[in-house]
Motif scaffolding. Structure first.
Motif: not given
Length: 496
Positions: A77-96
């Motif tokens: 549960t501590w690791l999951i937010p660290k993964v999702v904070l800086f990755s996204s299926k819907s947004l490009s890296s620029t938009k993120l």
């Protein structure tokens, strides 16, 4: 009220309010629009036209935390937010990147993610009048809620990120007083900030994510000057594709009662001595006017107690002595801590002074002049209720909503609050307040002394004996007349 942090909690004595023979059910504030998608995902929206220039606040609550972890899953549960904070299926890296450049309030920054024992909270704060940015925020939250990208690359990136992006609740999981509170509770051994065991099995991490991140156990809160007609449709577009349903019941996060122990702690984080008197309070959900009145009498009494002590300190003019009152509800348990901060050389006389003041207040009650002053202040505050509500910022409004829902308190509209509060104040008497004061100050308390590392350790049991002797005084006794008390048993008096 400076020096205090008073949150929702309830006193232990049931007091009838004159003129009110039947409890009135509390009605949820209709200003908060609520809805549920077909997959069980919940949303709540507060439109704030009175605050058009405030930032738009978003909070996504996922009802899962470290209690859901088995031994081999510790740290997930501590690791999951660290993964999702800086990755996204819907947004490009620029938009993120653009989203994160705008999503933190520069005046009141909150951690983007907070992990606790029974919940995970994602927080975004957006500038107003940027509808495209709001859509991007919803899409990113939907990704975090059920479309996370777990690959060796995103995992490696998460492991490199500083822990400042993810926080815990409580903020200091290793706080020695908190560790004491965990004894005998369901929370023990489930630390939210625990790192995952290496190497991490990606498939098992994905399986854990799918099991506990299900839309039926999520609620999105939005507060701000938004279009409440189109926003529900935008929420549906972003979150309706989430799949899954919770099949495994979650363990209830509950603290055990605070025992009236005597505890000495040495801390390398403290710069001065802190003596804490901590007592538990009965807690029950606030859902009708009878329970609400009980909360209010307890709340006003605690404020009266704190003000009385503060006025005494002002007269004493002791600059080395600081006092605070911290009352909170955590995991189905309410407690109050009266904290006295001072130097080591001043600790014993400061404790004796505090105990003597508490005895006087318990046995003689609040002076009439102080009651009248407090009563007038409460009436004045009530007369300004709607003006105060209009000036309350969106970050406070949404955080109050979260707090009330976590504590099972019905968040009522200002109109019902005003009517019930006026009836409560009309019935409030010095006798009611003094009865509650006596009940609070007659309870046994946990007696905790925290000293800075490197300081000569004080005998905390001897200090507690002196405190108890003073608290046993009657109004007509002097300290010198008290017989010597047998020493208190020493239940693990020292902790690191």
């Amino acid at each position: 009220m400076q020096g205090t942090k008073i949150r929702y909690l309830i006193g232990g004595i049931m007091l009838a309010v004159s003129g009110q023979t039947q409890a009135e059910a509390l009605q949820p504030d209709p200003a908060w629009k609520q809805g549920k998608l077909e997959n069980g995902f919940n949303w709540q929206i507060l439109q704030t036209p009175q605050r058009p220039n405030d930032r738009i606040q978003l909070r996504l609550v996922v009802k899962t935390g470290s209690l859901a972890e088995k031994t081999q899953q510790a740290g997930y549960t501590w690791l999951i937010p660290k993964v999702v904070l800086f990755s996204s299926k819907s947004l490009s890296s620029t938009k993120l990147e653009q989203l994160w450049n705008s999503a933190i309030d520069p005046k009141y920054p909150l951690p983007p993610a907070i992990v606790s024992y029974d919940f995970t909270l994602y927080s975004l704060s957006l500038p107003h009048n940027q509808p495209e940015l709001l859509k991007d925020a919803l899409n990113w939250l939907a990704d975090a809620a059920g479309k996370a990208v777990f690959t060796s690359e995103t995992l490696q990136h998460a492991m490199k990120m500083a822990n400042t992006s993810v926080a815990t609740y409580p903020p200091d999981i290793q706080d020695p007083v908190w560790r004491r509170r965990l004894k005998g509770s369901t929370l023990l051994g489930h630390d939210p900030a625990q790192n995952a065991l290496q190497p991490i099995d990606l498939e098992k991490l994905k399986q854990f994510y799918r099991q506990w991140y299900t839309p039926d156990m999520m609620t999105l809160y939005v507060a701000g000057h938004v279009d409440s007609r189109t926003l529900p449709e935008n929420i549906s577009q972003a979150f309706s594709s989430l799949k899954g349903k919770r099949h495994t019941p979650a363990t209830i996060a509950a603290l055990s009662p605070m025992k009236p122990e005597t505890i000495g702690i040495i801390s390398d984080k403290k710069k001065e001595d802190t003596l804490s008197l901590i007592w538990d309070l009965n807690w029950q959900p606030i859902n009708d006017s009878h329970v609400l009145n009980n909360y209010w009498i307890s709340d006003v009494t605690r404020e009266a107690l704190y003000r009385y002590l503060q006025l005494g300190l002002e007269r004493k003019n002791d600059k080395a002595l600081k006092l605070g009152l911290d009352c909170k509800v955590q995991y189905h348990r309410a407690s109050c801590a009266l904290n006295l901060n001072t130097t080591a050389g001043n600790l014993k006389p400061a404790m004796e002074y505090l105990a003597a003041e508490l005895v006087t207040l318990r046995d003689k009650g609040l002076p009439k002049g102080q009651f009248d002053e407090l009563y007038a202040q409460k009436q004045a505050q009530l007369s300004q209720l709607f003006a105060m509500y209009g000036h309350t910022s969106t970050d406070i409004l949404i955080n109050q909503r979260l707090l009330s829902q976590q504590s099972n308190v019905v968040d009522i509209a200002p109109e019902q609050y005003q009517r019930l509060r006026q009836a409560f104040l009309a019935s409030l008497t010095p006798e009611m307040l003094n009865r509650e004061l006596k009940q609070i100050l007659s309870q046994e308390v946990a007696f905790i002394l925290i000293q800075p590392k490197g300081e000569v350790e004080m005998d905390v049991d001897q200090l507690r004996n002196s405190f108890n002797q003073i608290m046993l005084l009657t109004p007509h006794q002097d300290k010198a007349d008290m017989p010597a008390q047998p020493p208190i048993s020493k239940p693990e008096a020292k902790a690191s």
